[in-house]
Design an enzyme around this catalytic site. Sequence first.
Site, mmCIF file in Angstrom:
data_model
loop_
_atom_site.group_PDB
_atom_site.id
_atom_site.type_symbol
_atom_site.label_atom_id
_atom_site.label_comp_id
_atom_site.label_asym_id
_atom_site.label_seq_id
_atom_site.Cartn_x
_atom_site.Cartn_y
_atom_site.Cartn_z
ATOM 1 N N ARG A 126 0.802 -1.222 0.000
ATOM 2 C CA ARG A 126 0.000 0.000 0.000
ATOM 3 C C ARG A 126 0.840 1.281 0.000
ATOM 4 O O ARG A 126 0.383 2.331 0.437
ATOM 5 C CB ARG A 126 -0.968 0.019 1.190
ATOM 6 C CG ARG A 126 -1.927 -1.159 1.238
ATOM 7 C CD ARG A 126 -2.852 -1.187 0.031
ATOM 8 N NE ARG A 126 -3.761 -2.330 0.120
ATOM 9 C CZ ARG A 126 -3.538 -3.514 -0.458
ATOM 10 N NH1 ARG A 126 -2.447 -3.703 -1.198
ATOM 11 N NH2 ARG A 126 -4.394 -4.494 -0.327
ATOM 12 N N SER A 147 -11.288 -0.177 3.474
ATOM 13 C CA SER A 147 -10.694 -0.701 4.704
ATOM 14 C C SER A 147 -9.921 0.397 5.423
ATOM 15 O O SER A 147 -9.121 1.099 4.812
ATOM 16 C CB SER A 147 -9.758 -1.870 4.391
ATOM 17 O OG SER A 147 -10.488 -2.954 3.840
ATOM 18 N N GLU A 204 -4.801 2.334 7.254
ATOM 19 C CA GLU A 204 -4.462 2.277 5.833
ATOM 20 C C GLU A 204 -4.854 3.564 5.137
ATOM 21 O O GLU A 204 -4.251 3.959 4.135
ATOM 22 C CB GLU A 204 -5.188 1.071 5.198
ATOM 23 C CG GLU A 204 -4.893 0.857 3.735
ATOM 24 C CD GLU A 204 -5.523 -0.416 3.218
ATOM 25 O OE1 GLU A 204 -6.252 -0.349 2.223
ATOM 26 O OE2 GLU A 204 -5.283 -1.478 3.820
#
Length: 302
Positions: free
Chosen positions: A174, A225, A295
């Site tokens: 990510r 998320s 995240e």
Amino acid sequence: MLNIADALQKADVNHVRMNEPMSRHTTWKVGGPADLLIYPQSKKELSNAMRVVNQFQLPWRAIGRGSNLLVRDGGIRGVVFKLDEGFNHFHVEGSKVVVGGGYSTILCASMVSKQGLTGLEFAGGIPGNIGGAVYMNAGAHGSDISRVLTSAEVLLENGEWKILSNEALCFKYRTSILQNELRGIVTEATFELEWGDPDLITASLQKFKDRRRQTQPLQFPCAGSVFRNPEGDYAGRLIQAAGLSGFRVGDAEVSTLHANFIINRGQATASDVLNLISHVISVIETKFGVTLKPEVQVIGEE
């Protein structure tokens, strides 16, 4: 800001909004105003705008469709670039796909599947645009952008245009080099895919889409998320096991459908979301000894 707006106009940067609420541009529907929001319609306009940003030494950042992003209630000082209509081109050259940074990631996955190309099915449920997907190495279902991207065209912070290879982007989970070490705006991405059975590809893509609809609270404003999965486990499982499903701070709520989602019940503020994130981290640390890491990107002022 009036002097800056005037300089932008003289530089033929014509799509500018002042004090623009970021709640209009994030999927969480929260966030205070940006001093200046610029919609560049071409590479030239984007380049001219970056030159003015450097001239006035303004802080800046780029956004796409505002997913995976939390803007604090105080808003954003400086300039926000939003890539959209001016960077939404898409074309296929054999098994190579060239896509503009403002093009929808979900639409891209659908379009290549119709061409009989496989490799982007995982992206069929990822909101946002291609530029943001490259910037954060978006992924799902065991794959991510780094597996299929060959290169990206980027406007660097200093105004220089670069073609960065997959290796040069230094992808990790990510993240990419563009987030810190080499700040820039992704204006185009090139993917190398493989030929496959169109029917099987479409079926796989539809399966991921159906699973997303069934397991994610998409009827509410949310940002995907919230937490990264800790090694060997799932953030959603830990949050649900801690009894936090349905826990609310103001109008921000841990989803009862998927505990790694925080939804906006209608009137949530960024502070509500941030306080809920902090509460979840604290509870999981206490109960399981695991430190969850967000995240989503948090930007702006209190």
